[in-house]
Design a protein around this motif. Structure first.
Motif, PDB file in Angstrom:
ATOM      1  N   GLN A 144       0.633  -1.262   0.200  1.00 24.27           N
ATOM      2  CA  GLN A 144       0.024   0.123  -0.060  1.00 24.27           C
ATOM      3  C   GLN A 144       0.770   1.234  -0.064  1.00 24.27           C
ATOM      4  OE1 GLN A 144      -2.462  -1.257   3.622  1.00 24.27           O
ATOM      5  NE2 GLN A 144      -3.922  -0.384   2.408  1.00 24.27           N
TER       6      GLN A 144
ATOM      7  N   TRP B  42       2.698   4.697  -1.215  1.00 27.99           N
ATOM      8  CA  TRP B  42       2.440   5.289  -2.082  1.00 27.99           C
ATOM      9  C   TRP B  42       3.464   5.315  -3.285  1.00 27.99           C
ATOM     10  CZ3 TRP B  42       5.810   9.268  -3.897  1.00 27.99           C
ATOM     11  CH2 TRP B  42       6.650   9.689  -2.955  1.00 27.99           C
TER      12      TRP B  42
ATOM     13  N   GLY C 130       2.670   2.638  -6.067  1.00 28.07           N
ATOM     14  CA  GLY C 130       1.931   3.483  -7.038  1.00 28.07           C
ATOM     15  C   GLY C 130       2.708   4.268  -7.838  1.00 28.07           C
ATOM     16  N   PHE C 131       3.332   5.436  -7.282  1.00 29.26           N
ATOM     17  CA  PHE C 131       4.156   6.344  -8.296  1.00 29.26           C
ATOM     18  C   PHE C 131       4.953   5.581  -9.046  1.00 29.26           C
ATOM     19  CE2 PHE C 131       7.854   9.205  -7.993  1.00 29.26           C
ATOM     20  CZ  PHE C 131       7.229  10.349  -8.932  1.00 29.26           C
TER      21      PHE C 131
ATOM     22  N   TRP D 122       2.789   4.731 -11.925  1.00 26.04           N
ATOM     23  CA  TRP D 122       2.592   5.744 -12.767  1.00 26.04           C
ATOM     24  C   TRP D 122       3.557   6.178 -13.703  1.00 26.04           C
ATOM     25  CZ3 TRP D 122       4.438  10.737 -12.326  1.00 26.04           C
ATOM     26  CH2 TRP D 122       3.507  11.884 -12.979  1.00 26.04           C
TER      27      TRP D 122
ATOM     28  N   SER E 268      -6.228  -0.126  -2.134  1.00 25.31           N
ATOM     29  CA  SER E 268      -6.841   0.778  -1.701  1.00 25.31           C
ATOM     30  C   SER E 268      -5.810   1.084  -0.534  1.00 25.31           C
ATOM     31  CB  SER E 268      -8.075   0.627  -1.415  1.00 25.31           C
ATOM     32  OG  SER E 268      -9.027   0.434  -2.248  1.00 25.31           O
TER      33      SER E 268
ATOM     34  N   GLY F  47      -1.486   4.618  -1.684  1.00 24.83           N
ATOM     35  CA  GLY F  47      -0.918   4.983  -2.998  1.00 24.83           C
ATOM     36  C   GLY F  47      -2.079   5.086  -4.203  1.00 24.83           C
ATOM     37  N   ASP F  48      -3.347   5.191  -3.617  1.00 27.20           N
ATOM     38  CA  ASP F  48      -4.653   5.375  -4.194  1.00 27.20           C
ATOM     39  C   ASP F  48      -4.161   6.408  -5.583  1.00 27.20           C
ATOM     40  OD1 ASP F  48      -5.764   3.398  -2.880  1.00 27.20           O
ATOM     41  OD2 ASP F  48      -7.624   4.677  -2.480  1.00 27.20           O
ATOM     42  N   ARG F  49      -3.806   7.436  -5.243  1.00 28.90           N
ATOM     43  CA  ARG F  49      -3.848   8.655  -6.285  1.00 28.90           C
ATOM     44  C   ARG F  49      -2.952   8.261  -7.620  1.00 28.90           C
ATOM     45  NH1 ARG F  49      -1.027   9.908  -1.737  1.00 28.90           N
ATOM     46  NH2 ARG F  49       1.150  10.629  -1.853  1.00 28.90           N
ATOM     47  N   PHE F  50      -2.046   7.210  -7.283  1.00 27.36           N
ATOM     48  CA  PHE F  50      -1.432   6.853  -8.439  1.00 27.36           C
ATOM     49  C   PHE F  50      -1.993   5.582  -9.203  1.00 27.36           C
ATOM     50  CE2 PHE F  50       1.804   9.190  -5.834  1.00 27.36           C
ATOM     51  CZ  PHE F  50       2.074  10.064  -6.588  1.00 27.36           C
TER      52      PHE F  50
ATOM     53  N   THR G 295      -5.174   3.549 -11.224  1.00 28.41           N
ATOM     54  CA  THR G 295      -6.206   3.592 -12.075  1.00 28.41           C
ATOM     55  C   THR G 295      -7.354   2.719 -11.454  1.00 28.41           C
ATOM     56  OG1 THR G 295      -5.728   2.095 -13.669  1.00 28.41           O
ATOM     57  CG2 THR G 295      -5.081   4.402 -14.190  1.00 28.41           C
TER      58      THR G 295
END
Length: 322
Positions: A88, A90, A93-94, A97, A108, A111-114, A116
């Motif tokens: 989890q 970030w 996820g980054f 991205w 969830s 790292g959600d913001r990176f 889809t």
């Protein structure tokens, strides 16, 4: 089409992720699936049936910007369409991205913001099912399949020859894996069952079933452990598989495996060998599927050494899961 999976963790974590990879391959049969794993865990994919290639990267190492840049360059060059990642943080996820992958799947959380396609995280279930929940982000809602492996034919042949060498042929045997890894010692993880307790189990087993051969696995860190057992029981046989495929083949041929919470435990699940595993602080229900074939004994106080050998033997003969 290319699919990428970032899978930190050891060999056991990789094996638990196999059902997720297998369902991905089932859903996208023409896809090439690559995994990024720590070097210490890359050996697991010798027995995977769904992977195209393995990309080693030490997630927990002291990586420089150049190290990350090299990894990122490799991933961007392969133009993945879908990427999945455990964890989890970030930063994971980054990283996804930055690869430019259009479909990015993860749990969830931080790292959600990176991502889809975030997926829910439920830690209160069998780990293989928890990992498989990632696929909900891709609208794959089929039940998690059983753990499964694909052992190279050369490893099966080796195991046949090894059983002949040990004098057990095609008959049954009990396989013992002590799990005394150097990594567990260095990190202070209580996954090692004392050798004197193993001696008690072996002695009682021999008394109750003297004609059933007992074989102990000697891994890279197990020489002292194994020699201590052999000195106490000269009839104990020793096998030294050179890789995970050969180890899996030996596990598959056993009537029963006795082990600790370890990667070989998951291999026994995958090949459906009857197995009893010993647990210290970890919960058996999170690492073993519900099945009469697989039993777990958890220390009442979280310390491996406090599991009574008599309790282990009685559990085997009773045949009841913990």
């Amino acid at each position: 089409m290319r699919i990428l999976a970032l899978v930190p963790g050891g060999i056991g974590d990789q094996i638990l992720f196999f059902p997720t990879l297998d369902d991905l391959k089932q859903t996208y049969p023409e896809a090439e699936i690559d995994v990024v794993v720590e070097p210490r865990a890359a050996a697991a994919y010798r027995v995977s049936k769904s992977i195209h290639s393995v990309i080693p990267f030490d997630f927990k190492g002291r990586n420089s910007l150049a190290d990350y840049g090299n990894l990122l360059g490799t991933l961007r060059d392969r133009e993945y369409k879908i990427a999945l990642a455990l964890g989890q943080k970030w930063t994971v996820g980054f990283l996804l991205w930055l690869t430019g992958t259009p479909v990015r799947v993860g749990y969830s959380g931080g790292g959600d913001r990176f991502l889809t396609h975030p997926s829910p995280l439920n830690k209160n279930q069998y780990a293989a099912v928890m990992y498989h929940d990632l696929l909900k982000g891709l609208n794959i809602t089929t039940p998690c399949p059983d753990l499964a492996v694909s052992v190279p034919a050369s490893d099966l042949d080796w195991a046949d020859a090894e059983r002949q060498r040990l004098g057990i042929g095609n008959g049954g045997y009990v396989l013992i894996h002590g799990g005394s890894s150097q990594l567990a010692k260095e990190k202070g993880i209580d996954k090692i069952y004392p050798v004197e307790n193993w001696q008690g189990i072996i002695q009682e087993f021999v008394r109750r079933s003297p004609d059933l051969p007992m074989v102990v696995v000697q891994g890279p860190d197990d020489e002292e452990f194994v020699q201590t057992l052999v000195r106490a029981n000269l009839n104990l046989k020793v096998t030294t598989p050179g890789d995970i495929g050969k180890l899996t083949a030996m596990i598959a041929g056993a009537s029963l495996m006795l082990c600790t919470d370890s990667a070989p435990m998951h291999l026994a699940v995958a090949v459906k060998t009857y197995m009893l595993a010993l647990f210290g602080p970890t919960e058996p229900k999170l690492l073993l599927p519900q099945s009469d074939r697989f039993m777990g004994i958890k220390s009442l106080n979280g310390k491996m050494a406090d599991i009574d050998p008599t309790t282990v033997v009685e559990k085997i003969w009773a045949g009841q899961p913990a």
